[in-house]
Structure formats: structure tokens, C-alpha cells
Design an enzyme around this catalytic site. Structure first.
Site, mmCIF file in Angstrom:
data_model
loop_
_atom_site.group_PDB
_atom_site.id
_atom_site.type_symbol
_atom_site.label_atom_id
_atom_site.label_comp_id
_atom_site.label_asym_id
_atom_site.label_seq_id
_atom_site.Cartn_x
_atom_site.Cartn_y
_atom_site.Cartn_z
ATOM 1 N N ASP A 61 0.830 -1.196 0.000
ATOM 2 C CA ASP A 61 0.000 0.000 0.000
ATOM 3 C C ASP A 61 0.879 1.266 0.000
ATOM 4 O O ASP A 61 1.871 1.338 0.751
ATOM 5 C CB ASP A 61 -0.848 -0.068 1.290
ATOM 6 N N HIS A 62 0.523 2.231 -0.805
ATOM 7 C CA HIS A 62 1.172 3.557 -0.789
ATOM 8 C C HIS A 62 2.691 3.556 -0.830
ATOM 9 O O HIS A 62 3.338 4.243 -0.033
ATOM 10 C CB HIS A 62 0.757 4.348 0.455
ATOM 11 N N HIS A 77 -7.685 9.350 5.112
ATOM 12 C CA HIS A 77 -7.084 8.225 5.832
ATOM 13 C C HIS A 77 -7.162 8.487 7.338
ATOM 14 O O HIS A 77 -7.006 9.614 7.780
ATOM 15 C CB HIS A 77 -5.594 8.105 5.483
ATOM 16 N N GLY A 78 -7.381 7.424 8.086
ATOM 17 C CA GLY A 78 -7.277 7.530 9.546
ATOM 18 C C GLY A 78 -8.449 8.198 10.234
ATOM 19 O O GLY A 78 -8.409 8.446 11.437
ATOM 20 N N GLY A 114 -9.212 5.359 2.771
ATOM 21 C CA GLY A 114 -9.832 5.983 3.940
ATOM 22 C C GLY A 114 -11.190 5.392 4.252
ATOM 23 O O GLY A 114 -12.113 6.094 4.676
ATOM 24 N N ASN A 156 -10.628 0.096 0.818
ATOM 25 C CA ASN A 156 -9.539 0.028 1.796
ATOM 26 C C ASN A 156 -10.000 0.371 3.207
ATOM 27 O O ASN A 156 -10.583 1.441 3.422
ATOM 28 C CB ASN A 156 -8.455 1.060 1.435
ATOM 29 N N VAL A 157 -9.696 -0.511 4.142
ATOM 30 C CA VAL A 157 -10.008 -0.233 5.552
ATOM 31 C C VAL A 157 -8.776 -0.562 6.397
ATOM 32 O O VAL A 157 -8.259 -1.688 6.320
ATOM 33 C CB VAL A 157 -11.196 -1.097 6.051
ATOM 34 N N THR A 162 -7.662 1.814 9.699
ATOM 35 C CA THR A 162 -7.712 2.347 11.062
ATOM 36 C C THR A 162 -8.693 1.611 11.973
ATOM 37 O O THR A 162 -8.389 1.349 13.135
ATOM 38 C CB THR A 162 -8.072 3.850 10.993
#
Ligand code: 13P
Length: 282
Positions: free
Chosen positions: A81-82, A179-180, A208, A229-230, A232
Site C-alpha cells: 500500500d502507498h 485516511h485515519g 480511507g 480500503n479499511v 484504522t
């Protein structure tokens, strides 16, 4: 089967669903995530940051994901990721990751295209899929915060040029998620997502996911989101549960007694997410 994004997103597209892409921070979280996908009968994407891959070991993550996919009898993708550096992506591919994201979203547009192409050239040799991002998603990712002033929605015209010139397998879009974002929820720009979907014909990715309201999940899937995408929410669930348990138990208690309930708690969260991502009419 241990596979790449292309396979699972093609299936998702046929079924008008999204495949959950869950960020793990440790090997211990894998049974929670892969177990939930097995219970729900869907493919799953395990993703790690570059930081997690380095401390757990790329090869260890690939070996465990491969073996767990066989045992569970479901499709599992291991995705980086990223990643922002060519060398980090090469390291993951060489160690057996089946998918990578090159995040050139903060680069000038042309440079993002050129660097993404370089990644694709390498990934292709190993049948590894590539996701890239256009626009800037806000919030905090692996401890690095994007300032609110830096956030930029994906431009549909740029998306067309980007997809045509790179040949990526999936496009991460910036449509208002952060994100977060755990305590409050996001206001998504559905109109922008619709414009992007009409402009490009490849699977779209939402980042996010923790901050997305349950009632918005189906709407974004109907508008072309295929990878959800999950991160946090899983991390917070694990940490809360382990604080509670480790705070209560004596020092010499079995570690298993504290870890298994964390796995169960994360498993429950992942199952609920997958249920939201599935097309319930099927
Ligand atoms: P959240 O941590 O906000 O769920 O986002 C995860 C993500 O998009 C990883 O790339």
C-alpha cells in the site's frame, strides 16, 4: 488461490461488489482477516505499508498469505500500500507480493505517469498488478499526515489520460475521504465519483474506508468502487481490546489468552465490512 488484483476485481465487477482491502500491521492479524473472508465466501486483499513489510519481512507475509489462501480455499491478494519508491516496490515484488500500489499522487502529473510506467514495466514480468493514485486523499497514513490544504479531488480528464498512458489495473480516487478518520465520518463527493467512473473503464479504489458511512458504501460501489480500503478501524479494534486484556492479566499469563480475543474482535469487524461490500441482492 494466491492471486493478483486483476483476478479479484474482475469477479467483483461482474458481481457489482467491492473486495475488502484490509491493512494488517502484523502476522497475527492475518487469521482475523482471512478467516472472515472465508466465512463470508469472498476474495480478500491483505495490504501492508512499506514500514510493516520491512519489520515483519516481505517474504514472511507472502509465505503466510500463500499458505492461508490454500487452506481457506479463497482468493487472497497481498498488496503493498502507498509505496512511493521504486526500490521498495521492487523489494516487495521480488519477495512474492502479488500486487503493489505506486503512490505518485504528490508528484507533478507527467512525472507520476512516467514513474508509474516504470513500475508497470517491472511488475508485468512477474504478473503483479499495479494500483496508482490521482488526486490527493487527506488524513494520516502510516504516521504521515496530509495537510487539509493539500487535498485535491481526482480530475476525470486527467484520469483518462493517466489510465491510457500507464495501463494501470486499478485507480485510487480522491473524492473526499480521509485516511485515519475514525471518530467522524466523511462527506463523499458522489458527483465527482460518477464523472470519474464515466470517464475511465477500470476498477476504482476508495482509500480511507474507516471514515465512510455505512449508508454510503452501497452508493460508492454502485458508482464503480471495486476495492475498498479499511485500516484504522482494525487497528483501533485490536489496540482497544489488547489494552483491556493486557491491563487485567498477570505478567506470566499465556500470550494466547490475550491475542486470540483481539483476533476475534478484528474478525467481527472485517466480517461486518465484507457484508456491506457484498451485493446482498445476489
Ligand atoms: P483508513 O485507515 O482510513 O481505513 O484507510 C485505509 C487506507 O486507505 C489504506 O490505504
Amino acid at each position: 488461490m494466491y492471486t493478483n488484483l486483476r483476478t479479484v476485481l474482475k469477479t467483483a465487477d461482474k458481481l457489482n461488489m467491492a473486495v475488502g482491502a484490509f491493512n494488517t500491521h502484523s502476522l497475527e492479524m492475518l487469521p482475523a482477516i482471512i478467516g472472515a473472508a472465508k466465512e463470508e465466501g469472498t476474495p480478500v486483499i491483505i495490504q501492508t505499508s512499506v514500514g510493516t513489510a520491512k519489520y515483519v519481512g516481505h517474504g514472511n507475509l507472502a509465505a503466510v498469505c500463500k499458505s492461508m489462501s490454500e487452506q481457506a480455499g479463497i482468493d487472497v491478494v497481498l498488496h503493498l500500500d502507498h509505496a512511493k519508491e521504486y526500490e521498495d516496490i521492487k523489494e516487495a515484488i521480488d519477495a512474492g507480493y502479488s500486487s503493489v500500489m505506486f503512490d505518485g499522487s504528490s508528484l507533478p502529473f507527467k512525472e507520476n505517469i512516467l514513474k508509474t510506467r516504470q513500475i508497470i514495466e517491472y511488475a508485468k514480468k512477474f504478473n503483479v498488478s499495479v494500483e496508482a493514485e490521482l488526486g490527493i486523499v487527506g488524513g494520516t497514513e502510516d504516521g504521515v499526515a496530509a495537510d487539509a490544504s493539500e487535498v485535491r479531488y481526482t480530475d476525470p480528464k486527467e484520469a483518462v489520460e493517466f489510465v491510457n498512458q500507464t495501463g494501470i489495473d486499478a485507480l485510487a480516487v480522491a473524492i473526499g475521504t480521509n485516511h485515519g478518520q475514525y471518530k467522524s465520518k466523511t462527506n463523499i463527493n458522489f458527483e465527482r465519483l460518477k464523472e470519474i467512473k464515466e470517464a475511465v473503464d477500470i476498477p476504482l479504489v476508495i482509500h480511507g474506508g474507516t471514515g465512510v458511512k455505512d449508508e454510503d458504501v452501497r452508493k460508492v460501489i454502485d458508482l464503480g468502487i471495486r476495492k475498498f480500503n479499511v485500516g484504522t478501524e482494525l487497528l483501533v479494534t485490536w489496540t482497544k481490546k489488547s489494552k483491556e486484556l493486557f491491563g487485567e492479566t498477570p505478567e506470566n499469563a499465556s500470550l494466547r489468552n490475550n491475542v486470540v480475543p483481539c483476533i476475534d474482535a478484528v474478525n467481527e469487524v472485517v466480517r461486518r465490512k465484507i457484508q456491506l461490500f457484498k451485493n446482498i441482492d445476489d
